[in-house]
Design a protein around this motif. Structure first.
Motif, PDB file in Angstrom:
ATOM      1  N   UNK A 338      48.934 -12.326  22.015  1.00 49.65           N
ATOM      2  CA  UNK A 338      49.229 -13.112  20.822  1.00 49.65           C
ATOM      3  C   UNK A 338      49.525 -12.156  19.669  1.00 49.65           C
ATOM      4  N   UNK A 339      50.204 -12.670  18.652  1.00 49.48           N
ATOM      5  CA  UNK A 339      50.525 -11.801  17.525  1.00 49.48           C
ATOM      6  C   UNK A 339      50.596 -12.604  16.231  1.00 49.48           C
ATOM      7  N   UNK A 340      50.511 -11.871  15.130  1.00 49.72           N
ATOM      8  CA  UNK A 340      50.681 -12.456  13.801  1.00 49.72           C
ATOM      9  C   UNK A 340      51.432 -11.444  12.945  1.00 49.72           C
ATOM     10  N   UNK A 341      52.564 -11.859  12.388  1.00 48.39           N
ATOM     11  CA  UNK A 341      53.303 -11.008  11.461  1.00 48.39           C
ATOM     12  C   UNK A 341      52.723 -11.231  10.069  1.00 48.39           C
ATOM     13  N   UNK A 342      52.197 -10.159   9.505  1.00 48.88           N
ATOM     14  CA  UNK A 342      51.488 -10.245   8.231  1.00 48.88           C
ATOM     15  C   UNK A 342      52.388  -9.786   7.083  1.00 48.88           C
ATOM     16  N   UNK A 343      51.838  -9.712   5.904  1.00 46.84           N
ATOM     17  CA  UNK A 343      52.575  -9.252   4.730  1.00 46.84           C
ATOM     18  C   UNK A 343      52.391  -7.752   4.533  1.00 46.84           C
ATOM     19  N   UNK A 344      53.419  -7.128   3.992  1.00 43.65           N
ATOM     20  CA  UNK A 344      53.347  -5.723   3.587  1.00 43.65           C
ATOM     21  C   UNK A 344      53.709  -5.677   2.103  1.00 43.65           C
ATOM     22  N   UNK A 345      52.700  -5.645   1.229  1.00 39.05           N
ATOM     23  CA  UNK A 345      52.959  -5.789  -0.211  1.00 39.05           C
ATOM     24  C   UNK A 345      53.852  -4.708  -0.802  1.00 39.05           C
ATOM     25  N   UNK A 346      53.764  -3.477  -0.271  1.00 39.66           N
ATOM     26  CA  UNK A 346      54.551  -2.375  -0.827  1.00 39.66           C
ATOM     27  C   UNK A 346      55.489  -1.847   0.256  1.00 39.66           C
ATOM     28  N   UNK A 347      56.798  -1.973   0.021  1.00 37.85           N
ATOM     29  CA  UNK A 347      57.772  -1.451   0.983  1.00 37.85           C
ATOM     30  C   UNK A 347      58.764  -0.489   0.348  1.00 37.85           C
ATOM     31  N   UNK A 348      58.797  -0.421  -0.979  1.00 39.23           N
ATOM     32  CA  UNK A 348      59.723   0.488  -1.648  1.00 39.23           C
ATOM     33  C   UNK A 348      59.354   1.935  -1.324  1.00 39.23           C
ATOM     34  N   UNK A 349      60.333   2.682  -0.845  1.00 38.69           N
ATOM     35  CA  UNK A 349      60.149   4.089  -0.456  1.00 38.69           C
ATOM     36  C   UNK A 349      59.131   4.257   0.672  1.00 38.69           C
ATOM     37  N   UNK A 350      58.929   3.202   1.448  1.00 35.63           N
ATOM     38  CA  UNK A 350      58.012   3.240   2.592  1.00 35.63           C
ATOM     39  C   UNK A 350      58.805   2.874   3.841  1.00 35.63           C
TER      40      UNK A 350
END
Length: 376
Positions: A338-350
């Protein structure tokens, strides 16, 4: 090195010509495993969405190549004939990168006997790649019946490295493992090279180029069963079969609200585990006895190889990085994935591979746990 020496080396390299693929007369090949079909069943997330649809793919046959007086560079996967032509199929790339390069291989060491090259050109420094690729090459070799006198394989920088622990579990004697400086050009009386897994296609995550895995051979299960059977060192500490893998010591893909998530899981008997604090044998025992595993995406989940069929797994993905290797592994091992796609609050320059994870609604995970607990 002075300028005269540098110029001389360049002239010698040009005069020696460029590397071509080996001809059929320069090697022999022994098939070990037949080609098969991999079927990915597709999975629904905990939110009910189907992000990873069903598909099937062809899995090539696997075998072992042998070259008389073969040459290789210590630390690299490519192998060459005595004429310094490259064996084209032995590469982790879709096209062997050595073809067309200069023939500047100057042999620095010769070895009598049979040498098996299991290198992956650096990928084997990662726990997943060593487990799901390097060990598979060794398993092909073992099933060929060929008994090398020496193994050329990455062993890490410490005696206690996970590579050394896994090689010991595989039953490879330490005295047969070559210890030489990386980059040493070696010529062996007989050089053997098992097929590489090479199971990826080009893709991208959030615009960043990536190598995306497509399949794993079904016979990998037999390898992992063999490793389990040799794991006689059992972890004597009393543990719950409900496991939460913590990554807050890792540099990337941390669960930002891990404390809150574990507070919820702990109510259902889960224990928190730092895999980096355990020996390989302890990790194998832990996963082999687990009933439910909750974890962010990470190389430590290569230990799903040692789970019992139907073990329940919840993989927590960052928002934009959904690398499929572990769900493919779960499919081969017959796990309840099973899986869950979560949030990634910071993606700029990551880069996507480094995104941290925020489980926005922990109740979704809790409801899944309640449902799975009812079925145990």
């Amino acid at each position: 090195m002075n300028i005269t020496d540098r110029i001389g080396r360049k002239i010698n390299a040009v005069l020696s010509g460029k590397i071509k693929p080996c001809t059929a007369k320069e090697y022999t090949y022994q098939k070990v495993f037949d080609s098969t079909k991999f079927v990915f069943p597709g999975y629904k997330s905990l939110l009910g969405t189907v992000d990873f649809a069903e598909y099937s793919d062809d899995v090539r046959e696997f075998g072992v190549y042998t070259l008389k007086n073969g040459i290789f560079v210590f630390g690299a996967e490519e192998v060459f004939s005595a004429k310094k032509n490259v064996l084209e199929p032995i590469t982790a790339q879709h096209k062997n990168p050595k073809i067309g390069t200069l023939k500047n291989l100057k042999v620095q060491k010769t070895i009598d006997g049979t040498v098996a090259n299991l290198f992956l050109s650096g990928l084997e420094k990662n726990y997943y790649h060593f487990t799901a690729e390097c060990l598979l090459r060794w398993w092909i070799l073992k099933n060929s019946g060929i008994e090398p006198d020496y193994y050329a394989v990455y062993t890490g920088t410490k005696e206690t490295s996970f590579q050394n622990q896994l090689l010991e579990l595989a039953g490879i004697p330490k005295e047969k493992i070559l210890k030489l400086p990386e980059g040493t050009v070696i010529q062996a009386e007989k050089l053997v090279a098992p097929t590489l897994v090479n199971n990826w296609k080009e893709g991208s995550w959030r615009g960043y180029q990536a190598c995306i895995k497509q399949w794993l051979p079904l016979w990998a299960k037999d390898l992992y069963s063999f490793i389990i059977s040799r794991n006689t060192e059992k972890d004597s500490r009393k543990k719950s079969p409900y496991i939460y893998i913590e990554r807050d010591k890792a540099p990337v893909r941390k669960i930002l609200n891990s404390a809150e998530l574990f507070e919820c899981l702990e109510k259902y008997g889960f224990i928190k585990v730092y895999l980096e604090d355990l020996t390989v044998s302890e990790q194998i025992s832990l996963f082999n006895n687990a009933k439910i595993i909750v974890s962010p995406h990470g190389a430590g989940l290569a230990n799903l190889s040692y789970c019992q069929p139907k073990t329940k797994v919840l993989e927590l993905y960052p928002e934009f990085f959904h690398e499929p290797g572990l769900r493919i592994l779960s499919t081969v091992m017959g796990l309840d994935y099973n899986y869950l796609i979560c949030k990634s609050p910071v993606i700029e320059n990551v880069q996507p591979v480094a995104e941290d994870i925020l489980v926005e609604d922990i109740s979704i995970v809790e409801n899944w746990i309640k449902e799975r607990n009812d079925k145990i």
